[in-house]
Design an enzyme around this catalytic site. Structure first.
Site, PDB file in Angstrom:
ATOM      1  N   GLY A 208       5.773 126.675 -19.248  1.00  0.00           N
ATOM      2  CA  GLY A 208       6.634 125.755 -19.627  1.00  0.00           C
ATOM      3  C   GLY A 208       7.459 125.451 -18.479  1.00  0.00           C
ATOM      4  O   GLY A 208       7.168 124.486 -17.618  1.00  0.00           O
ATOM      5  N   GLY A 209       8.737 125.795 -18.528  1.00  0.00           N
ATOM      6  CA  GLY A 209       9.704 125.304 -17.644  1.00  0.00           C
ATOM      7  C   GLY A 209       9.263 125.184 -16.113  1.00  0.00           C
ATOM      8  O   GLY A 209       9.576 124.357 -15.240  1.00  0.00           O
TER       9      GLY A 209
ATOM     10  N   GLU B 173       2.091 133.764 -27.106  1.00  0.00           N
ATOM     11  CA  GLU B 173       3.605 133.422 -26.480  1.00  0.00           C
ATOM     12  C   GLU B 173       4.467 133.935 -27.369  1.00  0.00           C
ATOM     13  O   GLU B 173       4.700 133.389 -28.667  1.00  0.00           O
ATOM     14  CB  GLU B 173       3.676 131.753 -26.641  1.00  0.00           C
ATOM     15  CG  GLU B 173       2.405 131.206 -25.548  1.00  0.00           C
ATOM     16  CD  GLU B 173       3.146 129.842 -25.227  1.00  0.00           C
ATOM     17  OE1 GLU B 173       3.222 129.521 -23.931  1.00  0.00           O
ATOM     18  OE2 GLU B 173       3.374 128.767 -26.075  1.00  0.00           O
TER      19      GLU B 173
ATOM     20  N   ASN C  39       2.498 123.306 -19.678  1.00  0.00           N
ATOM     21  CA  ASN C  39       3.066 122.588 -20.842  1.00  0.00           C
ATOM     22  C   ASN C  39       4.357 121.890 -20.432  1.00  0.00           C
ATOM     23  O   ASN C  39       5.140 122.618 -20.503  1.00  0.00           O
ATOM     24  CB  ASN C  39       3.188 123.629 -22.046  1.00  0.00           C
ATOM     25  CG  ASN C  39       3.779 122.939 -23.340  1.00  0.00           C
ATOM     26  OD1 ASN C  39       3.764 121.729 -23.238  1.00  0.00           O
ATOM     27  ND2 ASN C  39       4.274 123.766 -23.976  1.00  0.00           N
ATOM     28  N   TRP C  40       4.120 120.342 -20.380  1.00  0.00           N
ATOM     29  CA  TRP C  40       5.315 119.869 -19.593  1.00  0.00           C
ATOM     30  C   TRP C  40       6.220 119.534 -20.801  1.00  0.00           C
ATOM     31  O   TRP C  40       7.403 119.173 -20.752  1.00  0.00           O
ATOM     32  CB  TRP C  40       4.902 118.695 -19.351  1.00  0.00           C
ATOM     33  CG  TRP C  40       4.270 118.440 -17.892  1.00  0.00           C
ATOM     34  CD1 TRP C  40       3.830 119.803 -17.152  1.00  0.00           C
ATOM     35  CD2 TRP C  40       3.840 117.426 -16.932  1.00  0.00           C
ATOM     36  NE1 TRP C  40       3.273 119.374 -15.890  1.00  0.00           N
ATOM     37  CE2 TRP C  40       3.237 118.080 -15.773  1.00  0.00           C
ATOM     38  CE3 TRP C  40       3.963 115.970 -16.866  1.00  0.00           C
ATOM     39  CZ2 TRP C  40       2.689 117.272 -14.843  1.00  0.00           C
ATOM     40  CZ3 TRP C  40       3.566 115.249 -16.072  1.00  0.00           C
ATOM     41  CH2 TRP C  40       2.863 115.940 -14.650  1.00  0.00           C
ATOM     42  N   LYS C  41       5.845 119.698 -22.202  1.00  0.00           N
ATOM     43  CA  LYS C  41       6.475 119.435 -23.562  1.00  0.00           C
ATOM     44  C   LYS C  41       7.260 117.979 -23.122  1.00  0.00           C
ATOM     45  O   LYS C  41       6.452 117.068 -22.763  1.00  0.00           O
ATOM     46  CB  LYS C  41       7.757 120.580 -23.612  1.00  0.00           C
ATOM     47  CG  LYS C  41       7.392 122.026 -23.478  1.00  0.00           C
ATOM     48  CD  LYS C  41       8.452 122.877 -23.716  1.00  0.00           C
ATOM     49  CE  LYS C  41       8.041 124.336 -23.405  1.00  0.00           C
ATOM     50  NZ  LYS C  41       8.801 125.312 -23.971  1.00  0.00           N
TER      51      LYS C  41
ATOM     52  N   SER D 266       8.437 132.144 -20.216  1.00  0.00           N
ATOM     53  CA  SER D 266       9.249 132.550 -18.849  1.00  0.00           C
ATOM     54  C   SER D 266       8.569 133.019 -18.132  1.00  0.00           C
ATOM     55  O   SER D 266       8.935 134.047 -17.061  1.00  0.00           O
ATOM     56  CB  SER D 266      10.630 133.502 -19.310  1.00  0.00           C
ATOM     57  OG  SER D 266      11.266 132.535 -20.498  1.00  0.00           O
TER      58      SER D 266
ATOM     59  N   GLY E 127      11.337 129.786 -23.212  1.00  0.00           N
ATOM     60  CA  GLY E 127      12.330 128.972 -22.497  1.00  0.00           C
ATOM     61  C   GLY E 127      13.727 129.751 -22.624  1.00  0.00           C
ATOM     62  O   GLY E 127      14.727 129.378 -22.328  1.00  0.00           O
TER      63      GLY E 127
HETATM   64  C1  PEP Z   1       5.846 127.146 -23.517  1.00  0.00           C
HETATM   65  O1  PEP Z   1       6.528 126.539 -23.968  1.00  0.00           O
HETATM   66  O2  PEP Z   1       4.413 127.258 -23.652  1.00  0.00           O
HETATM   67  C2  PEP Z   1       6.258 128.263 -22.526  1.00  0.00           C
HETATM   68  C3  PEP Z   1       5.738 129.292 -22.140  1.00  0.00           C
HETATM   69  O3  PEP Z   1       7.643 127.862 -22.055  1.00  0.00           O
HETATM   70  P1  PEP Z   1       8.401 128.747 -20.916  1.00  0.00           P
HETATM   71  O4  PEP Z   1       7.643 128.991 -19.775  1.00  0.00           O
HETATM   72  O5  PEP Z   1       9.505 127.601 -20.360  1.00  0.00           O
HETATM   73  O6  PEP Z   1       9.102 129.885 -21.409  1.00  0.00           O
END
Ligand code: PEP
Length: 252
Positions: free
Chosen positions: A235-236, A168, A9-11, A214, A174
């Site tokens: 995400g990140g 999640e 998920n690039w956001k 994360s 994040g």
């Molecule tokens: C997300 O936003 O779907 C996510 C899992 O973010 P991160 O991996 O950065 O916690």
């Protein structure tokens, strides 16, 4: 049987040019890597059509991060499920906690979005998860069950079977704070039980339930080793090809 899936998920990150370069890098890496999972990238709307032309969708799936809750018409700034599908994308993230928190998404709007995703042959990656206060006050199982029941349990078993779920915990997104593999497994097993109660064991066993929050190369293997954790929504770590591939390769 359910699939293992790693989805990025690039956001709201990357310009079009940066995004195309990253998608091409990931596409090449996925083709070369040993892995036993489907791999998907969910990218900003503006990137979909171009990336769709550049990647081989047999090895790398493409998705949007959201879609509108209306079919078409006077909804300035919105992007419909049909528009997403017309780019060649096959997936759409729905109900991400950032959309629920910052853009007021409710189970009611999400029901509309899920219906429109199905009408356009998009596979929803449907996000659920509790906030820190709910984790700490012990209501997290009830909260997650309610999110699933309210937004999805009107579906037929056939339609429910097309959904990918992503658990999640909002306190882990994040923040660098990952749920332990045991905490993830407890929730995933609970979710599978909730699905089994409504739709039966076969549908529950066939539903992919991803963990998000994360997730990184250093913890992916332990999380994915749990019997009810079928992959990750990332995400990140999806913004760097090497990190994303480190997670994909946890399934080998
Ligand atoms: C997300 O936003 O779907 C996510 C899992 O973010 P991160 O991996 O950065 O916690």
């Amino acid at each position: 049987m359910r699939k293992n899936i790693v989805a990025g998920n690039w956001k709201m990150n990357t310009t079009l040019q940066e995004g195309v370069a990253l998608a091409e890098e990931v596409n090449a890496a996925v083709k070369a890597a040993e892995h036993n999972c489907d791999v998907v990238i969910c990218v900003p709307f503006t990137h979909l059509a171009t990336i769709s032309e550049k990647i081989c969708k047999d090895s790398l799936g493409l998705g949007a991060e959201n879609c509108a809750d209306h079919k078409s018409g006077a909804y300035t700034g919105e992007v419909s499920a049909a528009m997403v599908a017309s780019t060649g994308a096959g997936y759409v993230i729905l109900g991400h906690s950032e959309r629920r928190q910052y853009y007021g998404e409710t189970s009611e709007t999400l029901r509309e979005k899920v219906a429109l995703a199905f009408e356009n042959n998009l596979t929803p990656i449907f996000c659920i998860g509790e906030v820190l206060e709910e984790r700490e006050n012990g209501t997290y199982f009830d909260v997650v069950k309610k999110q699933i029941v309210d937004a999805l349990f009107h579906l037929s078993a056939e339609d429910f079977g097309k959904i990918i779920l992503a658990y999640e915990p909002v306190w882990a997104i994040g923040t660098g704070k990952t749920a332990t593999a045991d905490q993830a497994e407890d929730m995933h097993a609970f979710i599978r039980g909730v699905i089994a109660e409504k739709y039966g064991k076969e549908v529950a066993d066939n539903t992919s339930i991803l963990y998000g929050g994360s997730c990184k190369p250093s913890n992916a293997k332990e999380l994915f080793a749990k019997p009810d954790v079928d992959g990750g929504l990332i995400g990140g770590a999806a913004l760097k090809c090497a990190d994303f591939m480190g997670i994909v390769e946890a399934f080998n």
